[in-house]
Design an enzyme around this catalytic site. Structure first.
Site, short mmCIF file in Angstrom:
data_model
loop_
_atom_site.label_atom_id
_atom_site.label_comp_id
_atom_site.label_asym_id
_atom_site.label_seq_id
_atom_site.Cartn_x
_atom_site.Cartn_y
_atom_site.Cartn_z
N ASP A 225 0.51 -0.86 -0.05
CA ASP A 225 0.05 -0.05 0.19
C ASP A 225 0.41 1.13 0.04
O ASP A 225 1.68 1.33 1.04
CB ASP A 225 -0.77 0.67 1.16
CG ASP A 225 -1.44 1.24 1.42
OD1 ASP A 225 -2.53 1.30 0.55
OD2 ASP A 225 -1.61 1.86 2.36
N ASP B 51 -0.83 -1.04 6.42
CA ASP B 51 -1.15 0.01 7.82
C ASP B 51 -2.56 0.20 8.02
O ASP B 51 -2.24 0.24 9.67
CB ASP B 51 0.03 1.07 7.67
CG ASP B 51 -0.32 2.28 6.96
OD1 ASP B 51 -0.96 1.69 6.57
OD2 ASP B 51 -0.42 3.26 7.44
N ASP C 65 -6.37 -1.73 5.01
CA ASP C 65 -5.74 -3.31 4.73
C ASP C 65 -6.15 -3.96 4.89
O ASP C 65 -5.59 -5.52 4.65
CB ASP C 65 -4.52 -2.97 4.81
CG ASP C 65 -3.93 -1.21 3.95
OD1 ASP C 65 -4.16 -1.38 2.66
OD2 ASP C 65 -3.16 -0.80 4.28
#
Length: 779
Positions: free
Chosen positions: A467, A667, A671
Site C-alpha cells: 500500500d 498499515d 488494508d
C-alpha cells in the site's frame, strides 16, 4: 510492622529486637535510623546502603522468597504447554502425554531462574556420571584389558550396586515417560530408551540372581554368564547428557524474550500532586499517571510526552539506530531509551497492554507455533518408533539364530543398540528449535512473527503487494501549496476548508487542519456536515456553503473544475494530492497535499527486488500521483491506482488466482481484508490494531526495510530446518542398519549400546547447535 528476613551474605550479623535484617546482605539494620527503605507488598524493608536497596528493587521476589515463586513465574491462571507439541495445554505443570517432555508456562516471565527440570536432570547426570566411571572400569577393564579390579565372581554384584542407582533413580523419568507413551499410544523416544535400558538391566539382573535360567547360548567361554549393566548405566548417563544439553539450548532460545522483558525498568518516578516525585514499582503505575524519565533512562510505560524535549532510541522497536526526536504530544513506547533531555510523560498503556508486552506475547506464541514442514517430521515419527521396535526384534531374532557365541548376548546388545541409536530426539528437535531461535532473532531485528506458518510461507513468496500511504510514504500528509480563484484570499480559503475538514477523519483532512493551526487561524463551526465516499465533504460555515473534494464532487454540485485542471495535474505529477474548494457554488481554490516518501523506501524496494520479489504498489490516489511516488522510490514493477478499499483484497485474490504467491504489506484498517487474503500479511507496526491482527508478521518500525530482513530471516530459518531434518533422517538411516549389525559379516563392525547412546546424544547436540547459529544470521 511485618519484616521479611533472609539469610544473605556470610557477614550477616545477629539482629537484636530493635534491629531488622537487610534482606539483601543480611546485615542488621536499625529501622529508625536507616536511610534506605522500600515498601513492597504491604511490607516495609530496610537496607544498609543504596546498593542493597537497588538490588532489592530490581528483583524483590529473589530476596524475599530466595527465588521467584512458581505462581509468579507462570502467573495466576496460567496454562502450561509442551515445547514440542503446543496443542497440549494443561492448567499446571506435568509431562506431555505425546512426547513425555516437561510442560512449560505459556506466559513469558521476567524470572531468569533455572528450569526445574534442568536442575533435576543435571543432578541426576552428576550422580550417574560419578557411578558410571567405576562401572566402566570394572566391566571394560576385565573384558578388554584382562584387569580384574574385583574378582570375576564379585564383578556382577559390584556392577549391580553401581548401575542400580543410575537405572532405577537417575533413569526413572525415562521409564515413567516410556510407560506413559505406551499407555497413551504415543510411542516416542522414551519408549525406545525404556525398552533398551530396561532389557539390558533386566537381563543382567536375572543373569546375576539366577544364572541357571540363562541358556548355554547366552554364556561366554568359561561358562560365565555375561552381564550388561555397563550398557544400561552408560546409556542412561548419555541420554541424560543429551537432555541436559537440549534443556540448556532451549533456555538459550528463551533469552530473546527475557531480553525484551528486561528492556523496561523495574521502577518508575511518579509525579505526585504536590509536584514532588516518588519512586514506585512498575506494577503500581496506572493509566493517567505522570512519569518523569531522566536522561539515559528507559521509558517505563507507553505514553505521551507532556513536557520536555529529548531524543529517544527506538531501535528495540524499529531495528534502526538513529534516535527519534520527542517533544510535547509525541508518543513514547515503554522499553525505549531516553537521550540527554528530561521528559514528563502521561501513561497511556501499562502492564499487559503496552506495545512491549504485546511483542513479548507475539514472540512467545510464534515460538510455540508449528511450521507446515513439521508435519513431515510428525508423519515420520508416527510410524518410525513402531518400525524401530520391529527392526530391534528382527535384529534379536537373527542374531539369536545365526549369530556367533554368545548368541543371546550378541542378540540382546545389538537389539538394544538399535533401540538407542534410533531415538528420534534429533528429528523432534529439528523444526521447533529453528523456529524458536528464528522468531527470537526476528524480534531483535524489528520483525515480529505471529506464526511459524507465516515464516515458511514468506520464504516462497514471489510477489509483494504494498500500500502506498504509510508504507512507501510516511503516512503524515502535509499541505504544500494553496492556489486561489475568484478573488478569494489564501487565508480565507484555508480557514473555510479547515473548518469543514475538522469534522473529517481522512488523513488529508488532518493535513489541512494542521496547516490552519500552524498559521494561527481561528476556525468557525461547521454545520450540516456530509461526506461522500471517494469524493469529499460538504458543510455550511456560517452563511456559506463549502465543499472540499475532487473534480467528481465539484461536478455533482454544478461547479466546473476545468479552470484548475492543468494546475491540479501539475501538482499530481509532483506526487501531491489535490483538493478543490468551492464556496457558494463557485470555485474558490486548490489545496495541494503531499505525503513525503520515506527516506528508506528506495533502498528497501531495491533490496526486495534483489531478493527476487515482484513489487506491486496499490493506491487510492489517482494514477498520476501514484506513478510519481513509484518513480520517486526507484520504480516498482506494477502500479494500481484509483482503488477503493475493497479493491485491494480483490487484486490480491486475482494475483493468487494467476499463480503468484503473494505477500501484502499495509498499515490501515482498509488494508486488513487484503492482509488476511494474502499468503502472508505484513503489518506495519505504526499501523492500526486491525491491520496487525490480520497479518502473519508485524514490521515494528513501520519501515519497509524490515520486510527485507523478514525475507532473509525466512530463508535462513527454513534453510536451517531443512539442514536439521536432512541430518536427522541421514543419521537414523545410516545408524540403525549399523547398529543392527549389517557391517559385521563384511567388516566385523558392531556398535555397542554405549556408542549408540553417545551417537544419539551427539545427533541432538548437532541439531541444537545448528539451530542456535540463527542467532548470528545477518539480516
Amino acid at each position: 510492622m511485618n519484616h521479611q528476613h533472609h539469610a544473605g551474605c556470610d557477614h550477616a550479623q545477629g539482629a537484636s529486637p530493635t534491629t531488622v535484617k537487610d534482606p539483601v546482605c543480611g546485615m542488621a539494620v536499625d529501622p529508625i535510623g536507616a536511610r534506605h527503605h522500600v515498601e513492597h507488598g504491604g511490607r516495609s524493608f530496610h537496607f544498609c546502603g543504596a546498593s542493597c536497596k537497588a538490588k532489592f528493587v530490581a528483583s524483590p521476589t529473589v530476596y524475599i522468597f530466595g527465588s521467584a515463586p512458581r505462581s509468579e513465574v507462570a502467573g495466576p491462571g496460567a496454562m502450561w504447554t509442551c515445547p514440542m507439541h503446543p496443542e497440549i495445554r494443561r492448567p499446571g505443570p506435568g509431562s506431555c502425554p505425546i512426547c513425555g517432555m516437561a510442560l512449560e508456562p505459556e506466559a513469558a516471565s521476567l524470572n531468569d531462574g533455572p528450569n526445574p527440570e534442568l536442575v533435576d536432570f543435571t543432578r541426576r547426570l552428576w550422580v550417574s556420571g560419578v557411578l558410571a566411571v567405576p562401572l566402566l572400569l570394572i566391566s571394560m577393564g576385565a573384558e578388554m584389558l584382562g584387569v580384574h579390579i574385583v574378582s570375576p565372581e564379585a564383578s556382577p554384584w559390584a556392577q549391580l550396586a553401581l548401575s542400580a542407582p543410575i537405572v532405577l533413580w537417575a533413569g526413572a523419568p525415562f521409564f515413567q515417560r516410556g510407560w506413559t507413551s505406551v499407555r497413551t499410544g504415543h510411542l516416542n523416544m522414551f519408549t525406545l530408551i525404556a525398552l533398551g535400558v530396561g532389557a539390558a538391566f533386566a537381563y543382567s539382573l536375572i543373569a546375576t540372581l539366577f544364572p541357571g535360567l540363562i541358556p548355554m547360548t547366552g554364556q561366554a567361554h568359561g561358562g560365565m554368564v555375561p552381564v550388561y549393566y555397563e550398557a544400561a548405566g552408560v546409556v542412561v548417563t548419555l541420554v541424560l547428557l543429551g537432555q541436559v544439553l537440549e534443556l540448556r539450548a532451549r533456555a538459550a532460545t528463551g533469552r530473546a524474550i527475557r531480553a525484551l522483558l528486561d528492556l523496561t525498568p523495574k521502577t518508575a518516578r511518579r509525579l505526585k500532586p504536590d509536584g514532588t516525585e516518588e519512586e514506585i514499582a512498575l506494577a503500581e503505575v496506572a493509566v493517567g499517571d505522570q512519569i518523569r524519565v531522566r536522561p539515559g533512562e528507559a521509558v517505563p510505560v507507553d505514553g505521551v510526552v507532556v513536557e520536555g524535549r529529548s531524543t529517544v532510541d527506538e531501535s528495540m522497536l524499529t531495528g534502526e539506530p538513529a534516535p527519534v526526536g520527542k517533544a510535547a504530544s509525541a508518543v513514547v513506547t515503554g522499553g525505549t531509551v531516553n537521550g540527554t533531555g528530561s521528559l514528563l510523560i502521561e501513561a497511556r498503556a501499562v502492564g499487559a497492554d503496552t506495545v512491549l508486552a504485546r511483542i513479548v506475547r507475539m514472540v512467545a506464541d510464534a515460538q510455540r507455533s508449528r511450521a507446515p514442514v513439521q508435519a513431515t517430521a510428525d508423519r515420520v515419527s508416527g510410524w518410525f518408533v513402531p518400525l524401530v521396535v520391529l527392526i530391534a526384534l528382527a535384529t534379536f531374532v537373527v542374531w539369536w539364530i545365526v549369530g556367533p557365541e554368545p548368541r543371546l548376548g550378541h542378540a540382546l546388545l545389538n537389539a538394544i543398540a538399535v533401540l538407542v541409536i534410533a531415538c528420534p530426539c534429533a528429528l523432534g528437535l529439528a523444526t521447533p528449535m529453528s523456529i524458536m531461535v528464528g522468531t527470537g532473532r526476528g524480534a531483535r531485528a524489528g520483525v515480529l512473527i505471529k506464526t511459524a506458518e507465516a515464516l515458511q510461507a514468506f520464504e516462497n513468496v514471489d510477489t509483494l503487494v504494498i500500500d502506498k500511504t504509510g508504507t512507501l510514504t510516511e503516512g503524515r500528509p502535509k499541505l504544500v501549496a494553496i492556489q486561489t480563484f475568484g478573488g478569494f484570499a489564501r487565508k480565507d480559503v484555508l480557514a473555510l476548508a479547515a473548518a469543514v475538514e475538522a469534522r473529517s477523519e481522512h488523513p488529508l483532512a488532518h493535513a489541512v487542519v494542521a496547516a490552519a493551526s500552524e498559521q494561527g487561524l481561528t476556525l468557525a463551526t461547521a454545520t450540516d456536515f456530509a461526506s461522500k465516499t471517494g469524493e469529499g465533504v460538504t458543510a455550511r460555515v456560517g452563511d456559506r456553503a463549502v465543499a472540499v473534494g475532487n473534480a467528481a464532487l465539484m461536478e455533482s454540485l454544478g461547479v466546473d473544475p476545468s479552470p484548475v485542471a492543468s494546475a491540479a495535474e501539475a501538482r499530481r505529477v509532483e506526487g501531491g494530492g489535490v483538493m478543490l474548494v468551492a464556496v457558494n457554488g463557485a470555485l474558490a481554490g486548490l489545496l495541494a497535499v503531499a505525503d513525503p516518501v520515506r527516506p528508506s523506501a528506495s533502498q528497501a524496494i531495491a533490496d526486495l527486488r534483489a531478493e527476487g520479489l515482484r513489487v506491486v504498489m496499490l493506491s487510492g490516489d489517482n494514477a498520476t500521483t501514484a506513478q510519481a511516488v513509484a518513480l520517486a522510490v526507484g520504480g516498482v514493477d506494477e502500479v494500481r491506482a484509483d482503488l477503493k478499499p475493497e479493491d485491494k483484497a480483490r487484486i490480491v485474490g486475482e494475483l493468487k488466482a494467476a499463480g503468484a504467491r503473494v505477500a501484502m504489506a499495509g498499515d490501515g484498517v482498509n488494508d486488513a481484508p487484503a492482509l488476511a487474503a494474502a499468503d502472508v500479511g505484513l503489518a506495519m507496526g505504526t499501523g492500526s490494531d486491525v491491520a496487525i491482527e490480520s497479518a502473519g508478521m508485524t514490521l515494528t518500525g513501520g519501515d519497509l526495510s524490515a520486510a527485507v530482513r523478514a525475507r532473509r530471516l525466512a530463508r535462513a530459518t527454513m534453510s536451517n530446518i531443512r539442514q536439521n531434518l536432512f541430518f536427522s533422517f541421514l543419521f537414523n538411516g545410516v545408524g540403525v542398519p549399523i547398529a543392527a549389525g549389517v557391517l559385521y559379516p563384511v567388516a566385523g563392525i558392531l556398535l555397542s549400546p554405549m556408542l549408540a547412546g553417545a551417537a544419539m546424544a551427539l545427533s541432538s547436540f548437532i541439531v541444537v547447535t545448528n539451530a542456535l547459529r540463527l542467532n548470528g544470521a545477518r539480516l
